[in-house]
Design a protein around this motif. Structure first.
Motif, PDB file in Angstrom:
ATOM      1  N   PHE A 196      13.556 -30.774   8.152  1.00 53.48           N
ATOM      2  CA  PHE A 196      13.362 -29.360   7.826  1.00 53.48           C
ATOM      3  C   PHE A 196      12.343 -29.339   6.904  1.00 53.48           C
ATOM      4  O   PHE A 196      11.849 -27.966   6.617  1.00 53.48           O
ATOM      5  CB  PHE A 196      14.797 -29.089   7.330  1.00 53.48           C
ATOM      6  CG  PHE A 196      15.197 -29.548   5.879  1.00 53.48           C
ATOM      7  CD1 PHE A 196      15.079 -29.110   4.754  1.00 53.48           C
ATOM      8  CD2 PHE A 196      15.876 -30.899   6.173  1.00 53.48           C
ATOM      9  CE1 PHE A 196      15.555 -29.481   3.550  1.00 53.48           C
ATOM     10  CE2 PHE A 196      16.171 -31.417   4.754  1.00 53.48           C
ATOM     11  CZ  PHE A 196      15.857 -30.909   3.528  1.00 53.48           C
ATOM     12  N   VAL A 250      10.281 -25.747   7.352  1.00 52.67           N
ATOM     13  CA  VAL A 250      10.403 -24.616   6.490  1.00 52.67           C
ATOM     14  C   VAL A 250       9.062 -23.888   6.116  1.00 52.67           C
ATOM     15  O   VAL A 250       8.844 -22.723   6.338  1.00 52.67           O
ATOM     16  CB  VAL A 250      11.130 -24.978   4.724  1.00 52.67           C
ATOM     17  CG1 VAL A 250      10.602 -24.081   3.991  1.00 52.67           C
ATOM     18  CG2 VAL A 250      12.307 -25.077   5.195  1.00 52.67           C
ATOM     19  N   TYR A 277      16.319 -22.188   9.212  1.00 53.09           N
ATOM     20  CA  TYR A 277      15.240 -22.553   8.370  1.00 53.09           C
ATOM     21  C   TYR A 277      14.287 -21.533   8.132  1.00 53.09           C
ATOM     22  O   TYR A 277      13.027 -21.749   7.605  1.00 53.09           O
ATOM     23  CB  TYR A 277      14.409 -23.677   9.126  1.00 53.09           C
ATOM     24  CG  TYR A 277      14.832 -25.190   9.377  1.00 53.09           C
ATOM     25  CD1 TYR A 277      14.911 -25.515  10.360  1.00 53.09           C
ATOM     26  CD2 TYR A 277      15.884 -25.475   8.318  1.00 53.09           C
ATOM     27  CE1 TYR A 277      15.349 -26.913  10.659  1.00 53.09           C
ATOM     28  CE2 TYR A 277      16.648 -27.029   8.530  1.00 53.09           C
ATOM     29  CZ  TYR A 277      16.327 -27.477   9.655  1.00 53.09           C
ATOM     30  OH  TYR A 277      17.038 -28.650   9.907  1.00 53.09           O
TER      31      TYR A 277
END
Length: 542
Positions: A55, A59, A529
């Motif tokens: 992630f 992001v 995200y």
């Protein structure tokens, strides 16, 4: 907004959603241009979203890249709901069960930097991106587009996707921030892959201007973004801060405009400790409680002893004192998840008390757990290893210790093995671990991604190595059911089956306070995200 602990633990997703958002806290106001947004983030292992499940990379891409579709965002959207709308696609249609047609916006331009130099995005870019995602060796998530037979550009602004078989979740998949980033061929050809930060060139609302390893990233407004007037924020500073104490101190000092944890939240113990100081120093903060779609639990390899015996898996699950666990690591503010899905997906998940006969394996019963171990041939227990990573939070370390203590009470000696992030993310999601794993599961945004990635035998993310023909049959059948009510019933049946088989001993999801500065007047929190997608319409007025 305050809830008693017993209420938080008892809430189902449906009950919880109705109490979340106060109109005064989310009323949209007329936005204006300007300002710098500062967020706490994580240092990415590298910047190629097709070659990592992290992630920490995804992001960043939510700020710089676009997808065919996206999830609606803003103050009017209830957290945990995922309404689809066009992103690069201005419209889409489904002529038959296996065909999707996407009509692209005209005039969309890549970021004005080499090697794309602001050229127009075309259907060929979408074809290239989806083919790269599906075929790139080393992509741990290519199964997400495994249903695709071929992708074609029927004209400069039209993409036709043909599936191998009906797959009702396909629009949700292309909207997923982990799947759908559209990239440019010439960028890949120039750099060989997208791992270098300089290769982060998209069509999204912000342009990655600089990257300082282990320090942060700066993004600047894309002046040619395809939505007129957006984004409103001129500059975004992404600050890497892996120390829990320092980032909370920085948040108190108004350094960050969103809560410093995942989803723009504040950890519940930190919130309880600092809420009086926040009320004094940042009295106008907006907050809303929401259950995370990140599920904490114990993962086991079902293909080898001792966890290939369902009695052992059931025993481990019954050994967990879930109530004591959430009291210890989350100040009691958590919800208990059914197997397979987080309760945060309120339309699709079942409360524990509706799991049928499998519900008993989610009750703390060390006496029955020891009996099951003895029945399975382990009257004196056995030894194993608990792999975990802290993700910069003491709660995960504390949780691993509590789990080890619970297991010891039924005769399982579990040695703690805290892994470095890069080693953890490169092995554990693919099933490369010695004993068991304590920690979070990937927070997808649709039920099929949770279930298929974890339990279909051919999925590279099936890190429990499950190969269960009746389960596989149900998973594949729900993908073909067009009627959402009938599909939901089948997904409920899957959860009841998983409760009996206990491939993963689910524990809890924290209920977190999402927190944001009131200057973000059009911001609305959600799960997942997509920070950039939610923030591009916000107005930071300092």
């Amino acid at each position: 907004m305050d809830f008693a602990r017993r209420d938080l633990l008892a809430l189902s997703g449906l009950a919880f959603a109705g109490a979340m958002l106060e109109p005064s806290a989310v009323r949209a106001q007329t936005p204006k241009r300007g300002g710098t947004l500062t967020l706490r983030v994580w240092d990415p292992p590298h910047c190629d979203p097709y070659l990592v499940v992290a992630f920490k990379t995804q992001v960043v891409y939510s700020f710089t890249h676009s997808r065919l579709l996206k999830h609606r965002a803003g103050p009017s959207v209830q957290p945990g709901s995922f309404v689809l709308e066009g992103d690069l696609a201005e419209s889409w249609s489904q002529p038959n069960e296996t065909t999707y047609v996407f009509r692209l916006r005209k005039g969309v331009r890549w970021h004005p930097k080499p090697p794309t130099n602001g050229r127009e995005l075309t259907a060929d870019d979408v074809v290239y991106s989806m083919d790269r995602f599906r075929n790139l060796i080393g992509n741990p998530q290519n199964y997400l587009l495994g249903a695709v037979e071929r992708v074609e550009a029927t004209d400069r602004h039209t993409v036709k996707v043909t599936l191998k078989e009906p797959y009702v979740w396909f629009p949700d998949i292309v909207a997923n921030p982990m799947t759908g980033a559209i990239v440019a061929r010439e960028v890949v050809e120039k750099f060989g892959d997208l791992k270098k930060w300089e290769a982060t060139v998209g069509t999204g609302p912000w342009i990655l201007d600089s990257y300082r390893p282990n320090i942060g990233m700066t993004l600047v407004r894309n002046p040619h973004y395809f939505v007129p007037g957006l984004p409103y924020i001129d500059r975004v500073e992404l600050v890497v801060d892996e120390d829990q104490a320092s980032r909370m101190t920085a948040f108190l000092a108004k350094k960050y405009d969103l809560g410093p944890e995942f989803m723009g939240a504040v950890n519940r113990p930190d919130w309880n400790q600092f809420k009086d100081q926040l009320a004094k120093h940042r009295p106008r903060l907006r907050t809303v409680d929401l259950p995370s779609n990140v599920r904490m639990g114990v993962t086991m390899r079902s293909d080898r002893p001792p966890f290939n015996d369902v009695r052992v898996r059931r025993a481990l699950s019954m050994a967990l004192n879930r109530q004591a666990l959430v009291e210890a690591v989350a100040d009691g503010a958590a919800v208990f998840n059914p197997p397979g899905l987080p309760i945060a997906l309120k339309e699709w998940s079942l409360p524990i008390d509706q799991l049928g006969e499998g519900a008993r394996y989610y009750q703390h019963d060390p006496v029955e757990a020891r009996r099951l171990l003895a029945q399975a041939g382990y009257p004196k227990g056995f030894s194993t290893v608990i792999d975990f990573h802290s993700f910069g939070e003491t709660a995960l370390v504390d949780g691993a210790q509590v789990v080890a203590k619970d297991l010891k009470e039924i005769g399982i000696e579990a040695k703690l093995n805290q892994r470095e992030y890069g080693a953890y993310i490169a092995t554990v999601p693919l099933g490369k671990y010695e004993g068991i794993v304590w920690g979070p599961s990937t927070p997808f945004l649709d039920p099929d991604s949770f279930l298929a990635s974890a339990f279909l035998p051919e999925s590279p993310r099936n890190n429990m190595k499950v190969n269960d023909p009746p389960l596989t049959d149900m998973l594949l059948r729900q993908r073909r059911v067009q009627d959402p009510v009938k599909r939901r019933d089948l997904i409920f049946e899957i959860q009841r089956y998983l409760a009996k088989m206990v491939y993963r001993a689910e524990a809890y999801s924290v209920v977190v306070p999402a927190v944001w500065d009131p200057a973000l007047k059009n911001y609305g929190p959600n799960l997942g995200y997509d920070y950039g997608g939610r923030l591009m319409a916000a107005w930071l007025d300092r």
